[in-house]
Write a protein that holds these residues in place. Structure first.
Motif, PDB file in Angstrom:
ATOM      1  N   MET A  85       0.836  -1.204   0.000  1.00 13.23           N
ATOM      2  CA  MET A  85       0.000   0.000   0.000  1.00 13.23           C
ATOM      3  C   MET A  85       0.876   1.262   0.000  1.00 13.23           C
ATOM      4  SD  MET A  85      -3.193  -1.204   2.394  1.00 13.23           S
ATOM      5  CE  MET A  85      -2.197  -1.590   3.834  1.00 13.23           C
ATOM      6  N   GLY A  86       0.409   2.251  -0.766  1.00  8.60           N
ATOM      7  CA  GLY A  86       1.233   3.405  -1.096  1.00  8.60           C
ATOM      8  C   GLY A  86       1.871   4.125   0.058  1.00  8.60           C
ATOM      9  N   HIS A  87       1.087   4.459   1.107  1.00 10.16           N
ATOM     10  CA  HIS A  87       1.675   5.236   2.196  1.00 10.16           C
ATOM     11  C   HIS A  87       2.732   4.441   2.944  1.00 10.16           C
ATOM     12  CE1 HIS A  87      -1.729   3.002   3.574  1.00 10.16           C
ATOM     13  NE2 HIS A  87      -1.708   3.433   4.810  1.00 10.16           N
ATOM     14  N   ALA A  88       2.513   3.135   3.117  1.00  8.72           N
ATOM     15  CA  ALA A  88       3.529   2.299   3.763  1.00  8.72           C
ATOM     16  C   ALA A  88       4.747   2.119   2.861  1.00  8.72           C
ATOM     17  CB  ALA A  88       2.935   0.942   4.130  1.00  8.72           C
ATOM     18  N   ASN A  89       4.517   2.025   1.552  1.00 10.84           N
ATOM     19  CA  ASN A  89       5.636   1.886   0.616  1.00 10.84           C
ATOM     20  C   ASN A  89       6.550   3.105   0.654  1.00 10.84           C
ATOM     21  OD1 ASN A  89       4.529  -0.545  -0.203  1.00 10.84           O
ATOM     22  ND2 ASN A  89       3.498   0.324  -1.984  1.00 10.84           N
ATOM     23  N   VAL A  90       5.955   4.278   0.694  1.00 15.54           N
ATOM     24  CA  VAL A  90       6.743   5.514   0.760  1.00 15.54           C
ATOM     25  C   VAL A  90       7.602   5.526   2.018  1.00 15.54           C
ATOM     26  CG1 VAL A  90       6.555   8.011   1.128  1.00 15.54           C
ATOM     27  CG2 VAL A  90       5.260   6.904  -0.715  1.00 15.54           C
ATOM     28  N   VAL A  91       7.010   5.170   3.154  1.00 10.99           N
ATOM     29  CA  VAL A  91       7.754   5.149   4.417  1.00 10.99           C
ATOM     30  C   VAL A  91       8.866   4.100   4.363  1.00 10.99           C
ATOM     31  CG1 VAL A  91       7.579   4.574   6.879  1.00 10.99           C
ATOM     32  CG2 VAL A  91       5.889   6.082   5.816  1.00 10.99           C
ATOM     33  N   ALA A  92       8.594   2.932   3.781  1.00 12.03           N
ATOM     34  CA  ALA A  92       9.609   1.875   3.698  1.00 12.03           C
ATOM     35  C   ALA A  92      10.810   2.316   2.877  1.00 12.03           C
ATOM     36  CB  ALA A  92       8.987   0.615   3.094  1.00 12.03           C
ATOM     37  N   LEU A  93      10.555   2.968   1.743  1.00 12.91           N
ATOM     38  CA  LEU A  93      11.663   3.407   0.886  1.00 12.91           C
ATOM     39  C   LEU A  93      12.460   4.534   1.534  1.00 12.91           C
ATOM     40  CD1 LEU A  93       9.782   3.215  -2.509  1.00 12.91           C
ATOM     41  CD2 LEU A  93      11.758   1.832  -1.852  1.00 12.91           C
ATOM     42  N   LEU A  94      11.772   5.455   2.199  1.00 14.59           N
ATOM     43  CA  LEU A  94      12.471   6.528   2.908  1.00 14.59           C
ATOM     44  C   LEU A  94      13.300   5.957   4.064  1.00 14.59           C
ATOM     45  CD1 LEU A  94       9.739   9.326   3.050  1.00 14.59           C
ATOM     46  CD2 LEU A  94      11.881   9.389   1.753  1.00 14.59           C
ATOM     47  N   ALA A  95      12.748   4.987   4.783  1.00 15.86           N
ATOM     48  CA  ALA A  95      13.458   4.401   5.923  1.00 15.86           C
ATOM     49  C   ALA A  95      14.716   3.685   5.468  1.00 15.86           C
ATOM     50  CB  ALA A  95      12.533   3.443   6.670  1.00 15.86           C
ATOM     51  N   ARG A  96      14.654   2.947   4.362  1.00 16.64           N
ATOM     52  CA  ARG A  96      15.849   2.269   3.854  1.00 16.64           C
ATOM     53  C   ARG A  96      16.928   3.280   3.481  1.00 16.64           C
ATOM     54  NH1 ARG A  96      16.908  -0.913  -1.030  1.00 16.64           N
ATOM     55  NH2 ARG A  96      15.811   0.726  -2.171  1.00 16.64           N
ATOM     56  N   LYS A  97      16.495   4.390   2.870  1.00 13.46           N
ATOM     57  CA  LYS A  97      17.455   5.424   2.471  1.00 13.46           C
ATOM     58  C   LYS A  97      18.128   6.053   3.694  1.00 13.46           C
ATOM     59  CE  LYS A  97      16.220   7.910  -0.999  1.00 13.46           C
ATOM     60  NZ  LYS A  97      17.246   7.578  -2.033  1.00 13.46           N
ATOM     61  N   LEU A  98      17.331   6.349   4.713  1.00  8.03           N
ATOM     62  CA  LEU A  98      17.869   6.990   5.914  1.00  8.03           C
ATOM     63  C   LEU A  98      18.714   6.016   6.742  1.00  8.03           C
ATOM     64  CD1 LEU A  98      14.758   9.079   7.031  1.00  8.03           C
ATOM     65  CD2 LEU A  98      16.871   9.958   6.022  1.00  8.03           C
ATOM     66  N   ALA A  99      18.308   4.743   6.761  1.00  7.67           N
ATOM     67  CA  ALA A  99      19.033   3.751   7.562  1.00  7.67           C
ATOM     68  C   ALA A  99      20.370   3.374   6.928  1.00  7.67           C
ATOM     69  CB  ALA A  99      18.173   2.510   7.748  1.00  7.67           C
TER      70      ALA A  99
END
Length: 231
Positions: A85-99
């Motif tokens: 789902m879109g909102h969770a996907n956005v958070v997942a991709l941002l989290a991987r980038k930040l982590a």
């Protein structure tokens, strides 16, 4: 190998049911599976296998799960993360980038994103959709549940169609057979009753039950028939 699956909650819905089925199947095949939830709540929690570890980020809203998910990724370092789902996907991709971890991220859409965008109201509701064309390019995999949804997502996110893979929903056939064997106690399903139309889906605009109800009203003028809607 540890696989992470990220979702907002396990509230009743088709995508949540699919994710629980996948998590249980991955665990049954020997993977270490973490089902990471922004908030660990919902009726499907009881269906999660004991072999799956549920991680509650206690974030409330999905956007507030961003930094707890970053900390989780740095700590656990899974080999891959699937989100839905879109909102969770956005958070997942941002989290991987930040982590800054090497985990592969696969995002999945379980509906027609153009239709969901059309129903979004206000800047805050649409902001997540504006990020999708920017962030999905960095995903290791992008998938949908049908060929038509893949075409829709590719157009919306300005992605080459070959970057979007259609993977049909899995079904737990043994569980379905078990449920089908249970007795039916509804008088509408007794022998000799009028034909019954059965509709299933969540009660929101995207499912457009009003069209079904208007069509059913016209049918009722011609013959005896009943309609049952399971939300």
């Amino acid at each position: 190998m540890r696989i992470t699956i990220f979702l907002p909650t396990l509230n009743g819905g088709g995508a949540e049911r699919v994710i629980v089925t996948l998590a249980n199947a991955f665990a049954a095949r020997g993977f270490q599976v973490d089902l990471v939830l922004a908030t660990a709540k919902g009726p499907y929690l009881k269906d999660v296998s004991a072999a799956v570890r549920v991680v509650d980020l206690q974030a409330g809203r999905v956007i507030k799960a961003l930094f707890p998910l970053v900390r989780y990724l740095r700590r656990e370092r899974p080999v891959a993360m699937l989100s839905a789902m879109g909102h969770a996907n956005v958070v997942a991709l941002l989290a991987r980038k930040l982590a800054r971890v090497p985990a592969r991220v696969v995002v999945s859409e379980h509906g027609f994103i153009s239709g969901e965008y059309a129903l979004a109201r206000g800047v805050a509701a649409r902001f997540n959709f504006w990020l999708i064309p920017l962030l999905y390019r960095g995903a290791d995999g992008v998938c949908t549940v049908s060929q038509a949804a893949a075409q829709d997502l590719a157009t919306f996110a300005n992605l080459p169609l070959q970057r979007v893979q259609a993977i049909y929903n899995p079904f737990d056939l043994s569980r379905i057979a078990q449920l089908a064997a249970e007795p039916l106690c509804n008088p509408w399903l007794e022998p000799g009753q009028p034909p019954l139309l059965l509709a299933m889906g969540r009660m929101n605009e995207a499912k457009d039950f009003p069209v079904l109800i208007r069509a059913f009203a016209r049918l009722r003028q011609q013959r005896a028939v009943r309609l049952m809607i399971l939300g």
